[in-house]
Each structure stands twice: as structure tokens, then as C-alpha cells.
Design an enzyme around this catalytic site. Structure first.
Site, PDB file in Angstrom:
ATOM      1  N   HIS A  34       0.850  -1.194   0.000  1.00 18.08           N
ATOM      2  CA  HIS A  34       0.000   0.000   0.000  1.00 18.08           C
ATOM      3  C   HIS A  34       0.888   1.248   0.000  1.00 18.08           C
ATOM      4  O   HIS A  34       2.107   1.158   0.163  1.00 18.08           O
ATOM      5  CB  HIS A  34      -0.815   0.082   1.291  1.00 18.08           C
ATOM      6  CG  HIS A  34      -1.678  -1.082   1.607  1.00 18.08           C
ATOM      7  ND1 HIS A  34      -3.023  -1.095   1.333  1.00 18.08           N
ATOM      8  CD2 HIS A  34      -1.414  -2.271   2.200  1.00 18.08           C
ATOM      9  CE1 HIS A  34      -3.554  -2.230   1.761  1.00 18.08           C
ATOM     10  NE2 HIS A  34      -2.590  -2.958   2.299  1.00 18.08           N
ATOM     11  N   GLU A 120       2.474  -0.784   4.385  1.00 17.67           N
ATOM     12  CA  GLU A 120       2.302   0.566   3.856  1.00 17.67           C
ATOM     13  C   GLU A 120       3.676   1.190   3.622  1.00 17.67           C
ATOM     14  O   GLU A 120       4.580   1.047   4.450  1.00 17.67           O
ATOM     15  CB  GLU A 120       1.557   1.455   4.858  1.00 17.67           C
ATOM     16  CG  GLU A 120       0.139   1.050   5.141  1.00 17.67           C
ATOM     17  CD  GLU A 120      -0.880   1.647   4.180  1.00 17.67           C
ATOM     18  OE1 GLU A 120      -0.481   2.324   3.208  1.00 17.67           O
ATOM     19  OE2 GLU A 120      -2.076   1.427   4.417  1.00 17.67           O
ATOM     20  N   ASP A 169      -3.227   2.337  -5.044  1.00 18.42           N
ATOM     21  CA  ASP A 169      -1.885   2.214  -4.483  1.00 18.42           C
ATOM     22  C   ASP A 169      -1.310   0.814  -4.658  1.00 18.42           C
ATOM     23  O   ASP A 169      -2.074  -0.147  -4.749  1.00 18.42           O
ATOM     24  CB  ASP A 169      -1.873   2.647  -3.009  1.00 18.42           C
ATOM     25  CG  ASP A 169      -2.872   1.907  -2.126  1.00 18.42           C
ATOM     26  OD1 ASP A 169      -4.038   1.742  -2.529  1.00 18.42           O
ATOM     27  OD2 ASP A 169      -2.490   1.492  -1.022  1.00 18.42           O
TER      28      ASP A 169
END
Length: 188
Positions: A34, A120, A169
Site C-alpha cells: 500500500h 504501507e 496504491d
């Protein structure tokens, strides 16, 4: 991939309650990449005092920025965040179900949170990621591949792949070829 153990990189543990137990007998077999920045396109100087850290820790003041209004009451967290300087914060233990994928499916199997690990990268779809982020991501991925052998190169995907039309993303800025080639060659 080398048969020698790949040590887990240093993970800075952060408080979070946005996770729960995976369903019984669930095999972890998917890695989801992400990106995140809060406010969008702005990167923090001190990750421990960032809006992203506050969001994943459940302490974000949604009045701090107009764009945060939609985040009120949101309970989300990836397993790890890799900051621009390469530091890795861990919010969710890998064996637990992090709340990072939302409504999603992979290879016909819904509810990706049940069987995936979410990472992330502090960033956006358009701004290149840093060398430090790629280095940390590679070290972390290699360790996860050894710990969870059902995660194969084909089962490392972007959020965009499991929630098409809803998520974009890690975006065009993420160099998938570089990342996957380095994993294949087992180099930094």
C-alpha cells in the site's frame, strides 16, 4: 532465493488495537503493498508524531486537517509502515488480522485481510519511493517469505490488485520490476 535465513529487520513496535484474530486454520499466503500519506502528499519529519501513526494508533484528531473529516471513526492499520527514511513501524503482529485491505479479493477469494499481511509505504501513487524504503521493503519481504512460505512472488500484490476501481496504491511510482527482480536475485 537463498536457503539461508533472512533476518527480520528491526521493527519499531507501535500501539494499535485495529486488528483481531484471523479465522481458524487460515494460512497467511498474500502480501499487499500500500501507500499512505496524511495529509495526502505530505510526508512527516517524525514518524512517532505523524498523522499516519495517530490514525493507526486510533488517536488521530480528525479536526487537525480538513481532509481528515472522512477518517472520523475509521479503524484501520497495516501490519507495518515503512517511512521515507527506511524505518519500519509494526502496528499489527503478523499472525493477527490487520485491517488494511477493506473490501477486497484475490484469485476469487474474498476478504483479503483474513489471509494477508499489509505493508504501507509512506508515499503517493506519483512520487518516487526512496532507496531506503526499497531496501527496508526487500529485507522485510525476504524475512516474510521465509516465515510464510505460501506467500510466493505471484502472491505479492498492490492494494490496486485486490480492490480494483476502489484503490490505486502503491501507484505508478512503485517500481514492481525492480522490487520483484531483486527478490528473485535475493539482492538489495
Amino acid at each position: 532465493m537463498s536457503r539461508f535465513a533472512s533476518p527480520m529487520p528491526h521493527l519499531i513496535q507501535r500501539p494499535c488495537s485495529h486488528f483481531d484474530a484471523r479465522p481458524d486454520d487460515t494460512e497467511i499466503n498474500l502480501l499487499v503493498i500500500h501507500n499512505i500519506s496524511l495529509p495526502a502528499g505530505q510526508f512527516c519529519q517524525d514518524p512517532r508524531h505523524s498523522y499516519v501513526d495517530a490514525l493507526f494508533s486510533g488517536t488521530l484528531d480528525c479536526r487537525a486537517h480538513p481532509s481528515f473529516a472522512d477518517l472520523q471513526g475509521l479503524r484501520v492499520a497495516a501490519h507495518c509502515v515503512i517511512w521515507r527514511d527506511g524505518q519500519i513501524f509494526q502496528y499489527v503482529p503478523f499472525e493477527m488480522r490487520g485491517w488494511h485491505a477493506g473490501q477486497s479479493s484475490f484469485a476469487g477469494q474474498p476478504r483479503c485481510n483474513d489471509y494477508s499481511i499489509g505493508i504501507e509505504l509512506e508515499g503517493t501513487d506519483e512520487i518516487p519511493y526512496t532507496e531506503q524504503q526499497y531496501s527496508s521493503l526487500l529485507r522485510l519481504t525476504r524475512s516474510l517469505l521465509q516465515q510464510y512460505p505460501a506467500i510466493t512472488l505471484e502472491r505479492i500484490v498492490g492494494h490496486c490488485d485486490i480492490a480494483p476501481g476502489r484503490k490505486t496504491d502503491p501507484g505508478a511510482a512503485f517500481d514492481w520490476q525492480r522490487y520483484k527482480q531483486a527478490l528473485k536475485e535475493n539482492k538489495a
